[in-house]
Design an enzyme around this catalytic site. Sequence first.
Site, PDB file in Angstrom:
ATOM      1  N   GLY A 163       0.830  -1.192   0.000  1.00 26.35           N
ATOM      2  CA  GLY A 163       0.000   0.000   0.000  1.00 26.35           C
ATOM      3  C   GLY A 163       0.867   1.244   0.000  1.00 26.35           C
ATOM      4  O   GLY A 163       1.024   1.900   1.020  1.00 26.35           O
ATOM      5  N   ALA A 164       1.448   1.551  -1.144  1.00 25.51           N
ATOM      6  CA  ALA A 164       2.404   2.665  -1.215  1.00 25.51           C
ATOM      7  C   ALA A 164       1.693   3.969  -1.511  1.00 25.51           C
ATOM      8  O   ALA A 164       2.023   4.682  -2.468  1.00 25.51           O
ATOM      9  CB  ALA A 164       3.467   2.376  -2.275  1.00 25.51           C
TER      10      ALA A 164
ATOM     11  N   ILE B  73       1.458   7.570   3.197  1.00 20.53           N
ATOM     12  CA  ILE B  73       2.357   7.128   4.261  1.00 20.53           C
ATOM     13  C   ILE B  73       3.293   6.030   3.766  1.00 20.53           C
ATOM     14  O   ILE B  73       4.509   6.077   4.007  1.00 20.53           O
ATOM     15  CB  ILE B  73       1.553   6.644   5.490  1.00 20.53           C
ATOM     16  CG1 ILE B  73       0.812   7.816   6.139  1.00 20.53           C
ATOM     17  CG2 ILE B  73       2.470   5.947   6.494  1.00 20.53           C
ATOM     18  CD1 ILE B  73       1.708   8.882   6.741  1.00 20.53           C
ATOM     19  N   GLY B  74       2.756   5.066   3.060  1.00 18.45           N
ATOM     20  CA  GLY B  74       3.597   3.994   2.535  1.00 18.45           C
ATOM     21  C   GLY B  74       4.666   4.500   1.587  1.00 18.45           C
ATOM     22  O   GLY B  74       5.814   4.042   1.608  1.00 18.45           O
TER      23      GLY B  74
ATOM     24  N   LYS C 179      -3.159   7.441  20.567  1.00 20.32           N
ATOM     25  CA  LYS C 179      -3.688   7.979  19.309  1.00 20.32           C
ATOM     26  C   LYS C 179      -5.170   7.642  19.145  1.00 20.32           C
ATOM     27  O   LYS C 179      -5.971   8.494  18.731  1.00 20.32           O
ATOM     28  CB  LYS C 179      -2.882   7.438  18.129  1.00 20.32           C
ATOM     29  CG  LYS C 179      -3.279   8.094  16.804  1.00 20.32           C
ATOM     30  CD  LYS C 179      -2.381   7.687  15.663  1.00 20.32           C
ATOM     31  CE  LYS C 179      -2.789   8.426  14.393  1.00 20.32           C
ATOM     32  NZ  LYS C 179      -2.051   7.969  13.201  1.00 20.32           N
TER      33      LYS C 179
ATOM     34  N   ASN D  37      -8.746   9.716  18.056  1.00 21.20           N
ATOM     35  CA  ASN D  37      -9.379   9.306  16.798  1.00 21.20           C
ATOM     36  C   ASN D  37     -10.794   8.790  17.004  1.00 21.20           C
ATOM     37  O   ASN D  37     -11.688   9.005  16.179  1.00 21.20           O
ATOM     38  CB  ASN D  37      -8.549   8.212  16.120  1.00 21.20           C
ATOM     39  CG  ASN D  37      -7.378   8.770  15.340  1.00 21.20           C
ATOM     40  OD1 ASN D  37      -7.342   9.943  15.005  1.00 21.20           O
ATOM     41  ND2 ASN D  37      -6.408   7.923  15.049  1.00 21.20           N
TER      42      ASN D  37
END
Length: 323
Positions: free
Chosen positions: A7-8, A11-12, A203, A207
Amino acid sequence: MKIAIYGAGAIGGYIAALLTQSGEEVSVIARGPHLAAIKANGLALDMNGERIITHPVATDNPADLGEQDFVIVSLKAHSVPNVVDAMQPLLGEKTAVVTAVNGVPWWYFYKLPGEWENRKIESVDPGGKQWDGIGPERAIGCVVYPACEILEPGVVRHIDGNRFTLGESSGEKTERVRALSQAMINAGLKAPVRNIRDEIWVKLWGNLCFNPLSALTNATLDIVATDPGTRAVARNMMLEAQAIGEKLGVRFAIDVDKRIAGAAAVGAHTTSMLQDFTLGRPMEIDALVTAVQELGRITDVKTPTIDTVLPIVQLRGRIAGCY
Protein backbone atom coordinates in the site's frame (compact mmCIF):
# COMPACT_ATOMS: atom_id res chain seq x y z
CA MET A 1 17.00 -6.25 4.57
CA LYS A 2 14.19 -7.02 2.14
CA ILE A 3 11.27 -4.74 2.98
CA ALA A 4 7.97 -4.67 1.08
CA ILE A 5 5.54 -1.79 1.55
CA TYR A 6 2.00 -3.05 0.98
CA GLY A 7 0.00 0.00 0.00
CA ALA A 8 2.40 2.67 -1.21
CA GLY A 9 0.03 5.59 -0.80
CA ALA A 10 0.92 8.74 1.11
CA ILE A 11 2.36 7.13 4.26
CA GLY A 12 3.60 3.99 2.54
CA GLY A 13 5.27 6.04 -0.17
CA TYR A 14 6.95 8.24 2.43
CA ILE A 15 8.40 5.21 4.23
CA ALA A 16 9.39 3.53 0.97
CA ALA A 17 11.22 6.55 -0.41
CA LEU A 18 13.28 7.11 2.74
CA LEU A 19 14.15 3.42 3.23
CA THR A 20 15.15 3.14 -0.42
CA GLN A 21 17.31 6.25 -0.17
CA SER A 22 19.07 4.81 2.88
CA GLY A 23 20.06 1.66 1.02
CA GLU A 24 17.50 -0.96 2.06
CA GLU A 25 16.15 -3.42 -0.52
CA VAL A 26 12.65 -1.97 -0.85
CA SER A 27 9.69 -2.97 -2.96
CA VAL A 28 6.23 -1.41 -3.11
CA ILE A 29 2.88 -2.95 -3.91
CA ALA A 30 0.69 -0.29 -5.50
CA ARG A 31 -1.91 -0.05 -8.24
CA GLY A 32 -3.39 2.12 -10.97
CA PRO A 33 -1.86 5.41 -12.12
CA HIS A 34 0.28 5.65 -8.98
CA LEU A 35 1.98 2.34 -9.82
CA ALA A 36 2.40 3.30 -13.48
CA ALA A 37 4.03 6.59 -12.51
CA ILE A 38 6.43 4.92 -10.05
CA LYS A 39 7.46 2.40 -12.70
CA ALA A 40 7.98 5.09 -15.31
CA ASN A 41 9.57 7.89 -13.30
CA GLY A 42 10.43 6.54 -9.84
CA LEU A 43 8.83 7.41 -6.52
CA ALA A 44 9.18 11.11 -5.73
CA LEU A 45 9.09 12.52 -2.22
CA ASP A 46 8.72 16.27 -1.63
CA MET A 47 10.18 17.08 1.77
CA ASN A 48 11.84 20.12 3.34
CA GLY A 49 11.65 22.06 0.08
CA GLU A 50 13.42 19.36 -1.94
CA ARG A 51 12.29 16.56 -4.23
CA ILE A 52 13.89 13.16 -3.71
CA ILE A 53 13.55 10.64 -6.54
CA THR A 54 13.89 6.99 -5.55
CA HIS A 55 13.52 3.75 -7.47
CA PRO A 56 12.07 0.93 -5.38
CA VAL A 57 10.87 -2.17 -7.17
CA ALA A 58 7.17 -1.56 -7.91
CA THR A 59 4.46 -4.08 -8.74
CA ASP A 60 0.80 -4.89 -8.22
CA ASN A 61 1.60 -8.60 -7.89
CA PRO A 62 3.28 -9.70 -4.62
CA ALA A 63 4.22 -12.99 -6.27
CA ASP A 64 6.85 -11.03 -8.24
CA LEU A 65 8.74 -10.23 -5.03
CA GLY A 66 9.18 -13.43 -3.03
CA GLU A 67 9.69 -13.78 0.70
CA GLN A 68 10.53 -10.65 2.67
CA ASP A 69 12.15 -9.85 5.99
CA PHE A 70 9.47 -7.24 6.71
CA VAL A 71 6.13 -6.43 5.13
CA ILE A 72 4.93 -2.98 6.19
CA VAL A 73 1.16 -2.78 5.69
CA SER A 74 0.08 0.83 5.24
CA LEU A 75 -3.43 0.34 3.88
CA LYS A 76 -6.63 1.52 5.53
CA ALA A 77 -7.72 -1.05 8.10
CA HIS A 78 -10.83 -2.14 6.20
CA SER A 79 -8.73 -2.95 3.10
CA VAL A 80 -6.33 -5.37 4.76
CA PRO A 81 -8.52 -8.51 4.97
CA ASN A 82 -9.01 -8.34 1.21
CA VAL A 83 -5.25 -8.62 0.49
CA VAL A 84 -4.34 -11.42 2.90
CA ASP A 85 -4.48 -14.07 0.17
CA ALA A 86 -2.45 -11.96 -2.26
CA MET A 87 0.13 -11.30 0.48
CA GLN A 88 1.05 -14.96 0.96
CA PRO A 89 4.07 -15.06 -1.45
CA LEU A 90 5.73 -12.40 0.72
CA LEU A 91 5.48 -14.42 3.92
CA GLY A 92 8.33 -16.70 4.84
CA GLU A 93 8.90 -18.50 8.11
CA LYS A 94 10.64 -15.48 9.68
CA THR A 95 8.79 -12.63 7.91
CA ALA A 96 7.46 -9.93 10.23
CA VAL A 97 4.32 -8.01 9.24
CA VAL A 98 4.26 -4.42 10.49
CA THR A 99 0.74 -3.07 10.99
CA ALA A 100 1.10 0.65 10.19
CA VAL A 101 -2.67 0.95 10.29
CA ASN A 102 -4.94 3.25 12.32
CA GLY A 103 -7.19 2.01 15.09
CA VAL A 104 -7.42 -1.20 17.09
CA PRO A 105 -5.16 -3.81 15.43
CA TRP A 106 -6.50 -7.27 14.65
CA TRP A 107 -3.80 -8.91 16.79
CA TYR A 108 -4.55 -6.82 19.90
CA PHE A 109 -5.24 -9.74 22.25
CA TYR A 110 -2.29 -11.89 21.12
CA LYS A 111 -0.07 -12.61 24.14
CA LEU A 112 -2.10 -10.23 26.29
CA PRO A 113 -1.98 -11.86 29.73
CA GLY A 114 -5.33 -12.54 31.32
CA GLU A 115 -8.77 -13.85 30.52
CA TRP A 116 -9.00 -12.32 27.05
CA GLU A 117 -5.70 -13.63 25.66
CA ASN A 118 -5.93 -14.57 21.96
CA ARG A 119 -9.47 -13.22 21.52
CA LYS A 120 -10.22 -12.19 17.94
CA ILE A 121 -11.83 -8.83 17.11
CA GLU A 122 -14.58 -9.36 14.58
CA SER A 123 -15.09 -5.69 13.68
CA VAL A 124 -11.55 -5.31 12.32
CA ASP A 125 -10.86 -8.94 11.35
CA PRO A 126 -14.10 -10.53 10.11
CA GLY A 127 -13.92 -14.29 10.37
CA GLY A 128 -10.34 -14.12 11.65
CA LYS A 129 -8.99 -13.66 8.11
CA GLN A 130 -5.84 -11.79 9.20
CA TRP A 131 -5.30 -13.83 12.35
CA ASP A 132 -5.38 -17.08 10.37
CA GLY A 133 -3.82 -15.84 7.12
CA ILE A 134 -1.01 -13.64 8.47
CA GLY A 135 -0.57 -15.07 11.95
CA PRO A 136 -0.34 -12.93 15.10
CA GLU A 137 3.16 -14.22 15.78
CA ARG A 138 4.31 -12.28 12.70
CA ALA A 139 2.81 -8.96 13.78
CA ILE A 140 4.78 -5.93 14.91
CA GLY A 141 2.65 -2.98 15.99
CA CYS A 142 3.25 0.47 14.53
CA VAL A 143 1.58 3.75 15.47
CA VAL A 144 1.78 6.25 12.61
CA TYR A 145 2.16 9.96 13.43
CA PRO A 146 3.35 11.70 10.20
CA ALA A 147 1.00 13.52 7.85
CA CYS A 148 1.57 13.08 4.11
CA GLU A 149 -0.43 13.36 0.90
CA ILE A 150 -0.23 12.19 -2.69
CA LEU A 151 0.25 15.29 -4.85
CA GLU A 152 -0.12 13.37 -8.10
CA PRO A 153 0.56 9.80 -9.20
CA GLY A 154 4.09 8.85 -8.16
CA VAL A 155 4.62 11.98 -6.02
CA VAL A 156 4.21 12.05 -2.23
CA ARG A 157 4.44 15.25 -0.16
CA HIS A 158 5.53 15.11 3.46
CA ILE A 159 3.57 17.59 5.57
CA ASP A 160 4.57 17.02 9.17
CA GLY A 161 6.00 14.52 11.64
CA ASN A 162 8.41 11.60 11.30
CA ARG A 163 7.63 9.25 14.20
CA PHE A 164 6.56 5.64 13.82
CA THR A 165 6.36 4.00 17.24
CA LEU A 166 7.04 0.25 17.11
CA GLY A 167 6.42 -2.60 19.52
CA GLU A 168 5.91 -6.33 19.87
CA SER A 169 2.61 -7.61 21.23
CA SER A 170 4.58 -9.42 23.93
CA GLY A 171 6.30 -6.19 25.00
CA GLU A 172 9.73 -7.71 24.34
CA LYS A 173 12.45 -5.76 22.55
CA THR A 174 13.19 -8.58 20.15
CA GLU A 175 16.01 -8.69 17.64
CA ARG A 176 13.59 -8.18 14.76
CA VAL A 177 11.89 -5.09 16.18
CA ARG A 178 15.25 -3.58 17.08
CA ALA A 179 16.52 -4.26 13.56
CA LEU A 180 13.48 -2.59 12.01
CA SER A 181 13.77 0.37 14.37
CA GLN A 182 17.41 0.85 13.43
CA ALA A 183 16.65 0.66 9.70
CA MET A 184 13.98 3.34 10.06
CA ILE A 185 16.26 5.52 12.19
CA ASN A 186 18.99 5.16 9.55
CA ALA A 187 16.45 6.43 7.02
CA GLY A 188 15.88 9.61 9.04
CA LEU A 189 12.73 8.57 10.89
CA LYS A 190 12.00 8.39 14.60
CA ALA A 191 11.18 4.77 15.45
CA PRO A 192 11.19 4.19 19.21
CA VAL A 193 10.31 0.74 20.55
CA ARG A 194 7.66 1.11 23.24
CA ASN A 195 4.80 -0.62 25.03
CA ILE A 196 2.76 -0.70 21.86
CA ARG A 197 -0.70 -1.06 23.40
CA ASP A 198 -0.24 2.10 25.48
CA GLU A 199 0.91 3.91 22.33
CA ILE A 200 -2.04 2.62 20.31
CA TRP A 201 -4.48 4.02 22.87
CA VAL A 202 -2.81 7.45 22.96
CA LYS A 203 -3.69 7.98 19.31
CA LEU A 204 -6.91 5.96 19.33
CA TRP A 205 -8.24 7.98 22.27
CA GLY A 206 -8.57 11.05 20.09
CA ASN A 207 -9.38 9.31 16.80
CA LEU A 208 -12.29 7.49 18.42
CA CYS A 209 -14.24 10.70 19.02
CA PHE A 210 -12.84 13.54 16.93
CA ASN A 211 -13.05 11.61 13.65
CA PRO A 212 -16.74 10.65 13.76
CA LEU A 213 -17.82 13.96 15.30
CA SER A 214 -16.03 15.89 12.57
CA ALA A 215 -17.59 13.67 9.89
CA LEU A 216 -21.03 14.33 11.37
CA THR A 217 -20.60 18.09 11.74
CA ASN A 218 -18.16 19.05 8.92
CA ALA A 219 -16.15 20.83 11.61
CA THR A 220 -12.38 20.94 11.84
CA LEU A 221 -10.54 19.55 14.85
CA ASP A 222 -10.20 22.86 16.70
CA ILE A 223 -13.95 23.44 16.57
CA VAL A 224 -14.94 19.90 17.58
CA ALA A 225 -12.55 20.06 20.55
CA THR A 226 -13.73 23.48 21.81
CA ASP A 227 -17.43 23.80 20.97
CA PRO A 228 -19.16 23.07 24.32
CA GLY A 229 -21.57 20.52 22.85
CA THR A 230 -19.15 18.45 20.77
CA ARG A 231 -16.44 18.75 23.39
CA ALA A 232 -18.77 17.22 25.98
CA VAL A 233 -19.66 14.34 23.65
CA ALA A 234 -15.99 13.75 22.82
CA ARG A 235 -15.05 13.82 26.49
CA ASN A 236 -17.69 11.23 27.39
CA MET A 237 -16.55 8.95 24.53
CA MET A 238 -12.97 9.27 25.74
CA LEU A 239 -13.87 8.46 29.34
CA GLU A 240 -15.69 5.34 28.20
CA ALA A 241 -12.67 4.34 26.10
CA GLN A 242 -10.32 5.04 29.01
CA ALA A 243 -12.33 2.69 31.23
CA ILE A 244 -11.97 -0.04 28.59
CA GLY A 245 -8.25 0.58 28.13
CA GLU A 246 -7.55 0.55 31.85
CA LYS A 247 -9.45 -2.71 32.26
CA LEU A 248 -7.14 -4.11 29.57
CA GLY A 249 -4.07 -2.92 31.49
CA VAL A 250 -3.35 0.27 29.55
CA ARG A 251 -1.75 3.24 31.31
CA PHE A 252 -2.91 6.70 30.19
CA ALA A 253 -0.07 9.15 30.74
CA ILE A 254 -2.26 12.29 30.62
CA ASP A 255 -5.82 13.06 31.66
CA VAL A 256 -8.71 13.47 29.28
CA ASP A 257 -8.85 17.28 29.45
CA LYS A 258 -5.17 17.66 28.55
CA ARG A 259 -5.70 15.25 25.63
CA ILE A 260 -8.61 17.36 24.36
CA ALA A 261 -6.60 20.56 24.79
CA GLY A 262 -3.78 19.02 22.78
CA ALA A 263 -6.18 18.23 19.96
CA ALA A 264 -7.59 21.76 19.98
CA ALA A 265 -4.06 23.16 19.77
CA VAL A 266 -3.51 21.38 16.45
CA GLY A 267 -5.76 24.00 14.89
CA ALA A 268 -8.08 23.89 11.88
CA HIS A 269 -7.17 20.35 10.88
CA THR A 270 -9.59 18.29 8.77
CA THR A 271 -9.67 14.80 10.27
CA SER A 272 -9.00 11.77 8.10
CA MET A 273 -12.59 10.55 8.41
CA LEU A 274 -13.98 13.90 7.27
CA GLN A 275 -11.50 13.94 4.38
CA ASP A 276 -12.62 10.45 3.34
CA PHE A 277 -16.29 11.42 3.61
CA THR A 278 -15.76 14.58 1.56
CA LEU A 279 -13.89 12.67 -1.16
CA GLY A 280 -16.32 9.75 -1.22
CA ARG A 281 -13.75 7.25 0.06
CA PRO A 282 -14.40 4.42 2.54
CA MET A 283 -14.39 5.71 6.11
CA GLU A 284 -12.37 3.99 8.86
CA ILE A 285 -15.35 3.72 11.19
CA ASP A 286 -14.84 0.13 12.28
CA ALA A 287 -11.15 0.31 13.24
CA LEU A 288 -11.57 3.62 15.10
CA VAL A 289 -15.01 3.32 16.70
CA THR A 290 -16.76 -0.04 16.21
CA ALA A 291 -13.72 -1.92 17.53
CA VAL A 292 -13.73 0.17 20.72
CA GLN A 293 -17.41 -0.65 21.21
CA GLU A 294 -16.55 -4.34 20.69
CA LEU A 295 -13.76 -4.11 23.28
CA GLY A 296 -16.33 -2.63 25.65
CA ARG A 297 -18.57 -5.64 25.11
CA ILE A 298 -15.67 -8.02 25.66
CA THR A 299 -14.56 -6.32 28.89
CA ASP A 300 -18.12 -5.63 30.13
CA VAL A 301 -17.60 -1.85 30.15
CA LYS A 302 -20.68 0.21 29.26
CA THR A 303 -20.27 2.67 26.36
CA PRO A 304 -23.51 4.68 26.09
CA THR A 305 -22.03 7.68 24.28
CA ILE A 306 -20.06 5.56 21.83
CA ASP A 307 -23.21 3.49 21.28
CA THR A 308 -25.09 6.68 20.38
CA VAL A 309 -22.54 8.24 18.03
CA LEU A 310 -21.51 5.04 16.22
CA PRO A 311 -24.79 4.14 14.46
CA ILE A 312 -25.29 7.77 13.41
CA VAL A 313 -21.89 8.01 11.71
CA GLN A 314 -22.35 4.53 10.22
CA LEU A 315 -25.65 5.65 8.67
CA ARG A 316 -24.10 8.87 7.39
CA GLY A 317 -21.35 6.80 5.79
CA ARG A 318 -23.74 4.29 4.25
CA ILE A 319 -25.99 6.98 2.74
CA ALA A 320 -22.91 8.63 1.21
CA GLY A 321 -21.61 5.31 -0.11
CA CYS A 322 -18.53 5.61 2.13
CA TYR A 323 -19.19 2.73 4.53
